[in-house]
Scaffold this active site. Sequence first.
Site, PDB file in Angstrom:
ATOM      1  N   ASP A   1      44.653  28.936  45.843  1.00 32.47           N
ATOM      2  CA  ASP A   1      43.494  29.706  46.265  1.00 32.47           C
ATOM      3  C   ASP A   1      42.292  29.173  45.483  1.00 32.47           C
ATOM      4  O   ASP A   1      42.452  28.549  44.425  1.00 32.47           O
ATOM      5  CB  ASP A   1      43.735  31.190  45.954  1.00 32.47           C
ATOM      6  CG  ASP A   1      42.503  32.037  46.186  1.00 32.47           C
ATOM      7  OD1 ASP A   1      41.959  32.000  47.299  1.00 32.47           O
ATOM      8  OD2 ASP A   1      42.077  32.730  45.238  1.00 32.47           O
TER       9      ASP A   1
ATOM     10  N   ASP B   1      38.731  31.094  45.277  1.00 32.03           N
ATOM     11  CA  ASP B   1      37.855  32.107  44.681  1.00 32.03           C
ATOM     12  C   ASP B   1      38.569  32.929  43.622  1.00 32.03           C
ATOM     13  O   ASP B   1      39.565  33.600  43.892  1.00 32.03           O
ATOM     14  CB  ASP B   1      37.298  33.025  45.769  1.00 32.03           C
ATOM     15  CG  ASP B   1      36.307  32.297  46.659  1.00 32.03           C
ATOM     16  OD1 ASP B   1      35.703  31.319  46.183  1.00 32.03           O
ATOM     17  OD2 ASP B   1      36.134  32.699  47.825  1.00 32.03           O
TER      18      ASP B   1
ATOM     19  N   ASP C   1      44.827  34.739  42.952  1.00 31.50           N
ATOM     20  CA  ASP C   1      44.523  35.969  42.217  1.00 31.50           C
ATOM     21  C   ASP C   1      44.654  37.223  43.074  1.00 31.50           C
ATOM     22  O   ASP C   1      44.600  38.334  42.547  1.00 31.50           O
ATOM     23  CB  ASP C   1      43.092  35.906  41.664  1.00 31.50           C
ATOM     24  CG  ASP C   1      42.049  36.006  42.774  1.00 31.50           C
ATOM     25  OD1 ASP C   1      42.035  35.116  43.653  1.00 31.50           O
ATOM     26  OD2 ASP C   1      41.271  36.978  42.772  1.00 31.50           O
TER      27      ASP C   1
END
Length: 230
Positions: free
Chosen positions: A7, A9, A181
């Site tokens: 991922d 961001d 996250d």
Amino acid sequence: MTKLLFDIDNTLLDFDQAEYAALGKIFEAYQIPDTEENRAIYDRENKALWLQLEQGNLSRENLIAQRFVRFFEALELVGDFDGPAIDEAYQTYLSQGHQLMEHAQELLDHLSETDHQLYIVSNGLSRVSRPRIEASGILPYFSNVFISEEVGAQKPSLAFFEHVFDQIDFDSKDEFIIIGDSLTSDIQGGKNAGITSIWYNPKGQTADQNITADVEISDLLDLLSVLTTK
């Protein structure tokens, strides 16, 4: 050969910092007091819409059209606001933020000396995500970049991951690991796709009992020791 799906961001790039700066410029343009309370209201409205998108209950176009209109309504601002136009300005500001997360550069440097294959899997918008990735200098570390707007599906949907699998040569899904996250998009997405998931949780958030990662780390460099046992 392990395929690492990262991922972006708040995993490799500091989205919170980019968002803080971009939102500040919108506040200034519309003379909105830049307070923690107002930022929290935007965060609430924005996250609610993104969750609907992840669940397949909202289109990306509607998210873009609605989020600032809903935010302004929550602030009880009066006016005929052009949601898409405001969002376009916001996206331009957001695309300029490319600060790396702590230890992201060190991690990528270490991984570049291994035979692991690295890929980006992001739910971001293309006009925001691609400039940030390129400006950060991390693009050369990755074999391919998959952005949900371009894929036509978003994490955690199986359709997103099936597109990724179609673009990569592999023998078994056991070769894949997703690192991110977000429990609702990255970790749930990993579960939907039947691959190993690693939850990057630097803020020590409380885990959701309904969405459990295979591994949890608080520092990106912890990934290196996890991979040695994989």
